[in-house]
Design a protein around this motif. Structure first.
Motif, PDB file in Angstrom:
ATOM      1  N   UNK A  66      78.373  47.360  32.534  1.00  0.00           N
ATOM      2  CA  UNK A  66      79.594  47.268  31.728  1.00  0.00           C
ATOM      3  C   UNK A  66      80.517  46.147  32.204  1.00  0.00           C
ATOM      4  N   UNK A  67      80.318  45.637  33.433  1.00  0.00           N
ATOM      5  CA  UNK A  67      81.155  44.542  33.934  1.00  0.00           C
ATOM      6  C   UNK A  67      80.742  43.198  33.355  1.00  0.00           C
ATOM      7  N   UNK A  68      79.505  43.110  32.840  1.00  0.00           N
ATOM      8  CA  UNK A  68      79.011  41.877  32.216  1.00  0.00           C
ATOM      9  C   UNK A  68      78.337  42.239  30.886  1.00  0.00           C
ATOM     10  N   UNK A  69      79.074  42.815  29.948  1.00  0.00           N
ATOM     11  CA  UNK A  69      78.464  43.361  28.730  1.00  0.00           C
ATOM     12  C   UNK A  69      77.830  42.316  27.821  1.00  0.00           C
ATOM     13  N   UNK A  96      84.351  48.829  35.432  1.00  0.00           N
ATOM     14  CA  UNK A  96      84.777  47.810  34.478  1.00  0.00           C
ATOM     15  C   UNK A  96      86.200  48.083  33.987  1.00  0.00           C
ATOM     16  N   UNK A  97      86.833  47.049  33.467  1.00  0.00           N
ATOM     17  CA  UNK A  97      88.200  47.147  32.961  1.00  0.00           C
ATOM     18  C   UNK A  97      88.198  47.892  31.615  1.00  0.00           C
ATOM     19  N   UNK A  98      88.779  49.098  31.544  1.00  0.00           N
ATOM     20  CA  UNK A  98      88.736  49.865  30.288  1.00  0.00           C
ATOM     21  C   UNK A  98      89.502  49.207  29.148  1.00  0.00           C
ATOM     22  N   UNK A  99      90.497  48.381  29.470  1.00  0.00           N
ATOM     23  CA  UNK A  99      91.277  47.731  28.409  1.00  0.00           C
ATOM     24  C   UNK A  99      90.470  46.691  27.642  1.00  0.00           C
ATOM     25  N   UNK A 100      89.325  46.290  28.191  1.00  0.00           N
ATOM     26  CA  UNK A 100      88.489  45.275  27.523  1.00  0.00           C
ATOM     27  C   UNK A 100      87.481  45.877  26.564  1.00  0.00           C
ATOM     28  N   UNK A 101      87.352  47.192  26.534  1.00  0.00           N
ATOM     29  CA  UNK A 101      86.330  47.821  25.705  1.00  0.00           C
ATOM     30  C   UNK A 101      86.433  47.465  24.221  1.00  0.00           C
ATOM     31  N   UNK A 102      87.612  47.506  23.589  1.00  0.00           N
ATOM     32  CA  UNK A 102      87.670  47.148  22.169  1.00  0.00           C
ATOM     33  C   UNK A 102      87.165  45.737  21.876  1.00  0.00           C
ATOM     34  N   UNK A 103      87.548  44.786  22.726  1.00  0.00           N
ATOM     35  CA  UNK A 103      87.093  43.405  22.538  1.00  0.00           C
ATOM     36  C   UNK A 103      85.584  43.298  22.706  1.00  0.00           C
ATOM     37  N   UNK A 255      90.944  36.330  36.434  1.00  0.00           N
ATOM     38  CA  UNK A 255      91.260  37.595  35.766  1.00  0.00           C
ATOM     39  C   UNK A 255      92.594  38.181  36.241  1.00  0.00           C
ATOM     40  N   UNK A 256      93.239  37.500  37.157  1.00  0.00           N
ATOM     41  CA  UNK A 256      94.479  37.983  37.784  1.00  0.00           C
ATOM     42  C   UNK A 256      94.280  39.362  38.414  1.00  0.00           C
ATOM     43  N   UNK A 257      93.158  39.508  39.088  1.00  0.00           N
ATOM     44  CA  UNK A 257      92.855  40.727  39.834  1.00  0.00           C
ATOM     45  C   UNK A 257      93.063  40.423  41.311  1.00  0.00           C
ATOM     46  N   UNK A 258      94.220  40.806  41.832  1.00  0.00           N
ATOM     47  CA  UNK A 258      94.622  40.393  43.178  1.00  0.00           C
ATOM     48  C   UNK A 258      94.589  41.529  44.197  1.00  0.00           C
ATOM     49  N   UNK A 323      89.154  46.635  42.466  1.00  0.00           N
ATOM     50  CA  UNK A 323      89.689  46.875  41.138  1.00  0.00           C
ATOM     51  C   UNK A 323      88.595  46.994  40.098  1.00  0.00           C
ATOM     52  N   UNK A 324      88.966  47.433  38.911  1.00  0.00           N
ATOM     53  CA  UNK A 324      88.046  47.533  37.775  1.00  0.00           C
ATOM     54  C   UNK A 324      88.052  46.213  37.028  1.00  0.00           C
ATOM     55  N   UNK A 325      86.932  45.488  37.100  1.00  0.00           N
ATOM     56  CA  UNK A 325      86.889  44.101  36.629  1.00  0.00           C
ATOM     57  C   UNK A 325      85.750  43.928  35.636  1.00  0.00           C
ATOM     58  N   UNK A 326      86.049  43.297  34.503  1.00  0.00           N
ATOM     59  CA  UNK A 326      85.015  42.864  33.552  1.00  0.00           C
ATOM     60  C   UNK A 326      84.940  41.345  33.618  1.00  0.00           C
ATOM     61  N   UNK A 327      83.775  40.808  33.972  1.00  0.00           N
ATOM     62  CA  UNK A 327      83.640  39.368  34.210  1.00  0.00           C
ATOM     63  C   UNK A 327      83.470  38.560  32.933  1.00  0.00           C
ATOM     64  N   UNK A 328      82.960  39.180  31.876  1.00  0.00           N
ATOM     65  CA  UNK A 328      82.779  38.461  30.595  1.00  0.00           C
ATOM     66  C   UNK A 328      84.104  38.342  29.852  1.00  0.00           C
TER      67      UNK A 328
END
Length: 328
Positions: A66-69, A96-103, A255-258, A323-328
């Motif tokens: 899910x991090x590289x969908x 993975x970042x749940x806020x990216x699921x719709x996109x 991704x501004x994941x600090x 953190x929860x990160x989606x790379x795509x």
């Protein structure tokens, strides 16, 4: 690129304060690397085995990270989409970042991939949705030479180390109340060959076939290969932990994941992998004793172990500690 740090503690926002547009790299220099060397030869055999198994399959379940969908999905699907029902299971959703699921869902829909399930097989999250969806798709599709059979035969495919075996074991826990039927591991390549059928459900009678993870012989571009490697789909030694750690730092900053700032005790977010790994080594105690020859004799010195620090940096990301990160 995300413009907000949702849910980040104040200390992480403070770490990024004052960072101008020129602080982080806009592009990553891959140094002319050739991704062809990242495709082990045994995968060609696995690809041939999967093509042969397709004739006996009623449905395909493709498992991906899910991090590289959108990156590096299994090449065999391009040949069979529209011929067999297909479900894309995006596993490791907890990382993975749940806020990216719709996109992500919208992008996949544009690629003719409309049946998508996000799962966390370690905790059986959303796994219960899969069997009813498989039954519905198979019942509404022509089965050709398998029309007389009352059982469902499902082929599980995907790139290495995305959780195919974990999915099968999770389905058995949920529907049969039984334990592991296939080995799992944190490194790519645990499943070496197409296995025998494994029952995962009684009603409907459903069998799954686990397959070895297969990468595309041509990954398309180096960045796709690097994303797969960072997520553990390619053996670290084939790519190099040093450049993987540097790419991961680049991706986290983009991704501004600090969260790495707080974890390793940095003063602020930075784009210098050497400085980050120095703090990783200090924070995790990654040191090594080195014997130095001097004019007065041998002296034992303790030095920071940068390769071990790079490995720890990657391992922390893969475990979700950055953190929860989606790379795509």
């Amino acid at each position: 690129m995300r413009t907000a740090m949702r849910g980040c503690p104040a200390v992480l926002r403070a770490a990024a304060a004052g960072l101008g547009p020129g602080r982080f790299r806009e592009r990553f220099d891959f140094g002319g690397r050739d991704v062809a060397a990242w495709f082990p030869r045994h995968m060609a055999k696995g690809l041939r085995q999967m093509r042969a198994s397709l004739r006996r399959a009623d449905c395909l379940i493709e498992v991906h990270d899910a991090r590289i969908p959108l990156s590096g999905r299994n090449p065999i699907l391009q040949e069979v989409l529209g011929i067999r029902p297909h479900i894309l299971v995006l596993n490791k959703m907890d990382l993975a970042d749940p806020s990216r699921q719709p996109t992500v869902l919208e992008r996949l829909k544009q690629q003719r991939c409309s049946h998508v399930v996000f799962t966390d097989c370690k905790h059986d999250v959303n796994v219960k949705k899969i069997v009813p969806l498989v039954a519905k798709l198979v019942d509404n599709s022509p089965r050709y030479h398998r029309a007389e059979s009352t059982e469902y035969s499902i082929l599980v495919i995907g790139v290495p180390n995305v959780g195919k075996s974990s999915l099968i074991n999770s389905l058995r826990r949920l529907h049969l109340k039984k334990g592991k039927a296939t080995p799992v591991g944190g490194d790519p390549g645990v499943t070496k060959a197409v296995l025998t059928r494994i029952q995962v459900c009684e009603k409907p009678l459903m069998y799954l076939v686990d397959t070895p993870g297969v990468l595309a012989p041509k990954l398309g571009d180096v960045e796709t290969g690097m994303k797969l490697a960072v997520c553990g789909a390619i053996h670290d030694h084939l790519v190099g932990e040093d450049i993987m750690a540097d790419y991961l730092l680049y991706a986290l900053n983009r991704q501004q994941q600090f969260r790495y700032v707080q974890r390793y005790g940095l003063a602020e977010a930075c784009d210098d992998i050497g400085l980050v790994l120095k703090h990783v080594a200090l924070a995790q105690g990654r040191t090594q004793k080195v014997k130095v020859l001097t004019g007065t004799g041998n002296v034992n010195m303790v030095m920071l172990n940068y390769p071990a620090a790079a490995y720890e940096f990657l391992r922390d990301f893969r475990a979700g500690r950055l953190g929860r990160v989606t790379l795509d």
